[in-house]
Design an enzyme around this catalytic site. Structure first.
Site, short mmCIF file in Angstrom:
data_model
loop_
_atom_site.label_atom_id
_atom_site.label_comp_id
_atom_site.label_asym_id
_atom_site.label_seq_id
_atom_site.Cartn_x
_atom_site.Cartn_y
_atom_site.Cartn_z
N SER A 15 0.82 -1.23 0.00
CA SER A 15 0.00 0.00 0.00
C SER A 15 0.85 1.27 0.00
CB SER A 15 -0.91 0.01 1.24
OG SER A 15 -1.57 1.27 1.32
N LYS A 16 0.46 2.22 -0.84
CA LYS A 16 1.16 3.50 -0.91
C LYS A 16 0.52 4.51 0.03
CE LYS A 16 2.95 2.89 -5.55
NZ LYS A 16 4.24 2.45 -5.03
N THR A 62 -9.08 -1.38 3.03
CA THR A 62 -8.89 -1.80 1.65
C THR A 62 -9.24 -3.27 1.48
OG1 THR A 62 -7.43 -1.63 -0.27
CG2 THR A 62 -6.35 -2.16 1.82
N LYS A 66 -13.76 -4.02 2.57
CA LYS A 66 -14.60 -2.84 2.38
C LYS A 66 -16.09 -3.09 2.63
CE LYS A 66 -11.59 -0.42 -0.89
NZ LYS A 66 -11.46 0.25 -2.18
N GLU A 78 -24.64 8.12 4.56
CA GLU A 78 -25.72 7.65 3.69
C GLU A 78 -25.19 7.09 2.35
OE1 GLU A 78 -28.77 10.66 3.32
OE2 GLU A 78 -29.54 9.60 1.56
N ASP A 103 -13.95 6.54 -2.44
CA ASP A 103 -13.40 6.04 -3.72
C ASP A 103 -14.08 6.72 -4.92
OD1 ASP A 103 -11.42 4.26 -2.88
OD2 ASP A 103 -12.84 2.60 -2.65
N GLY A 130 -18.20 -4.00 -10.45
CA GLY A 130 -17.73 -4.46 -9.16
C GLY A 130 -17.85 -3.35 -8.12
N TYR A 219 -3.96 1.76 -11.81
CA TYR A 219 -2.85 2.72 -11.94
C TYR A 219 -1.47 2.08 -11.90
CZ TYR A 219 -2.65 2.65 -6.80
OH TYR A 219 -2.56 2.26 -5.49
N GLY A 240 -5.43 6.01 -13.42
CA GLY A 240 -6.08 5.73 -12.14
C GLY A 240 -5.40 6.32 -10.91
P1 NAP Z 1 -14.34 -6.28 -8.18
O1 NAP Z 1 -15.39 -5.85 -7.22
O2 NAP Z 1 -13.76 -7.64 -8.06
O3 NAP Z 1 -14.98 -6.11 -9.66
C1 NAP Z 1 -14.25 -6.51 -10.80
C2 NAP Z 1 -15.06 -6.18 -12.07
O4 NAP Z 1 -14.25 -6.56 -13.19
C3 NAP Z 1 -16.38 -6.94 -12.21
O5 NAP Z 1 -17.30 -6.15 -12.88
C4 NAP Z 1 -15.96 -8.14 -13.08
O6 NAP Z 1 -17.01 -8.68 -13.87
C5 NAP Z 1 -14.97 -7.49 -14.00
N1 NAP Z 1 -14.04 -8.49 -14.55
C6 NAP Z 1 -13.14 -9.23 -13.87
N2 NAP Z 1 -12.51 -10.06 -14.71
C7 NAP Z 1 -13.03 -9.83 -15.96
C8 NAP Z 1 -12.79 -10.37 -17.24
N3 NAP Z 1 -11.91 -11.37 -17.44
N4 NAP Z 1 -13.48 -9.88 -18.30
C9 NAP Z 1 -14.40 -8.92 -18.12
N5 NAP Z 1 -14.70 -8.37 -16.91
C10 NAP Z 1 -14.01 -8.82 -15.85
O7 NAP Z 1 -13.11 -5.28 -8.17
P2 NAP Z 1 -13.11 -3.72 -7.74
O8 NAP Z 1 -12.91 -3.61 -6.29
O9 NAP Z 1 -14.26 -3.08 -8.39
O10 NAP Z 1 -11.71 -3.24 -8.41
C11 NAP Z 1 -11.55 -3.26 -9.80
C12 NAP Z 1 -10.18 -2.66 -10.16
O11 NAP Z 1 -10.14 -1.31 -9.77
C13 NAP Z 1 -8.99 -3.35 -9.51
O12 NAP Z 1 -7.99 -3.48 -10.48
C14 NAP Z 1 -8.55 -2.36 -8.44
O13 NAP Z 1 -7.17 -2.44 -8.18
C15 NAP Z 1 -8.92 -1.03 -9.09
N6 NAP Z 1 -9.19 0.03 -8.10
C16 NAP Z 1 -8.46 1.20 -8.22
C17 NAP Z 1 -8.71 2.22 -7.31
C18 NAP Z 1 -7.91 3.50 -7.42
O14 NAP Z 1 -7.83 4.21 -6.41
N7 NAP Z 1 -7.41 3.85 -8.57
C19 NAP Z 1 -9.66 2.07 -6.30
C20 NAP Z 1 -10.39 0.87 -6.23
C21 NAP Z 1 -10.14 -0.15 -7.14
P3 NAP Z 1 -18.05 -9.77 -13.27
O15 NAP Z 1 -19.05 -8.96 -12.49
O16 NAP Z 1 -18.62 -10.41 -14.47
O17 NAP Z 1 -17.25 -10.72 -12.41
#
Ligand code: NAP
Length: 274
Positions: A15-16, A62, A66, A78, A103, A130, A219, A240
């Site tokens: 974690s950063k 994280t 969550k 809310e 987020d 997700g 990112y 990101g």
């Molecule tokens: P999550 O709840 O596990 O959701 C993942 C999503 O990706 C779901 O919609 C899933 O589809 C889809 N997916 C996964 N594998 C796939 C594939 N092979 N083909 C098509 N769709 C696919 O994850 P999350 O918490 O939302 O996080 C998602 C990403 O965002 C991660 O990489 C995380 O590191 C990044 N993130 C970045 C920040 C930031 O501050 N920049 C913050 C939060 C998260 P299904 O519903 O069909 O499974």
């Protein structure tokens, strides 16, 4: 008394957030410290009880806690309740621990850092349904973006978010690919393109329209395959990192009552990740 903050997760060593928050305390002359704490899912209840007992001033949450942390908190904002996820816990003046989610709002700030606030009437395609997409969808709506379409591999998950939002549309990835021309802002929220992953793009961007705005919330790497493909089509791209820094800055603001300097942090982290 010195304030102390933490981030809990599993894994946590990458974690950063600790370096980012501690740098802000130093820069703003705040007498506080921020530590990473490794908490495995089986120990979440005990960890939260301990953080409360030891009087933490607040903490970030994280992956994978969550959602699971919601019933362990004294109060919920809310928006966090609607999103069903908490990434920030604040100790209130009454000594209660209240959960927030920064987020989605962090993403919108990052987007508007790059493109300004004048695009709220444009059609948005959110790719993925997700936890992160859910938070972003609620934050976009709260900020006045009204035309949100969610495309996901599992359609039912996109439909559930749309139903909860009370507006928008859910479509399949194939439908999204066939109708790219209809949208102006594209937000990639699947893990596709992460350094540690092997996922291909959710779909081809060959038909991306002129003047598109394309954001990825991954990112690491900063330049994901999605952003590369979008840039090659002439899109304005948003990586990101800004979302990560702003979600932390909004949490910092909840805790300490002022907003830290995000632009220098984004520049420093960009240099590290390049
Ligand atoms: P999550 O709840 O596990 O959701 C993942 C999503 O990706 C779901 O919609 C899933 O589809 C889809 N997916 C996964 N594998 C796939 C594939 N092979 N083909 C098509 N769709 C696919 O994850 P999350 O918490 O939302 O996080 C998602 C990403 O965002 C991660 O990489 C995380 O590191 C990044 N993130 C970045 C920040 C930031 O501050 N920049 C913050 C939060 C998260 P299904 O519903 O069909 O499974």
């Amino acid at each position: 008394m010195k304030k102390w903050f933490a981030v809990i997760g599993d894994p946590i060593s990458h974690s950063k957030s600790p370096a980012m928050h501690n740098a802000w305390y130093k820069e703003m002359n705040v007498d506080a410290t921020y530590i990473p704490i490794h908490v495995e899912p089986a120990n979440l209840h005990q960890a939260v009880t301990s953080l409360k007992l030891l009087g933490a001033s607040g903490w970030n949450v994280t992956i994978p806690h969550k959602e699971a942390i919601l019933p362990l908190l004294d109060e919920l904002d809310e928006q966090a309740q609607k999103m069903g996820a908490v990434n920030t816990v604040v100790k209130t003046a009454a000594g209660k621990y209240k959960g927030y989610n920064t987020d989605g709002a962090g993403f919108v700030r990052s987007l508007e850092d790059m493109i300004g606030p004048a695009h709220k009437d444009k059609l948005v395609l959110l790719i993925g349904a997700g936890g992160a997409a859910r938070g972003i969808a609620f934050a976009l709506l709260a900020e006045g973006y009204q035309h949100i379409t969610i495309a996901n591999r599992t359609l039912a998950k996109a439909e559930a978010i749309v139903e909860q939002l009370g507006c928008g549309q859910a479509i399949s990835l194939q439908e999204a690919e066939n109708n790219l021309q209809k949208f102006a802002i594209f937000i990639q929220t699947t893990p596709a393109g992460m350094t540690s992953g092997t996922l291909d793009l959710p779909f081809s961007l060959d038909k991306l329209p002129q003047g598109a705005i394309a954001a990825d919330i991954v990112y690491n790497p900063l330049m994901t395959p999605f952003l590369q493909a979008a840039e090659s089509k002439g899109a304005t791209i948003v990586n990101g990192l800004g979302m990560f820094v702003h979600q932390g800055a909004i949490a910092y603001n909840y805790w300490l009552g002022h907003y830290p300097n995000t632009s220098s942090t984004i520049a420093e982290l960009t240099a590290q990740l390049k």
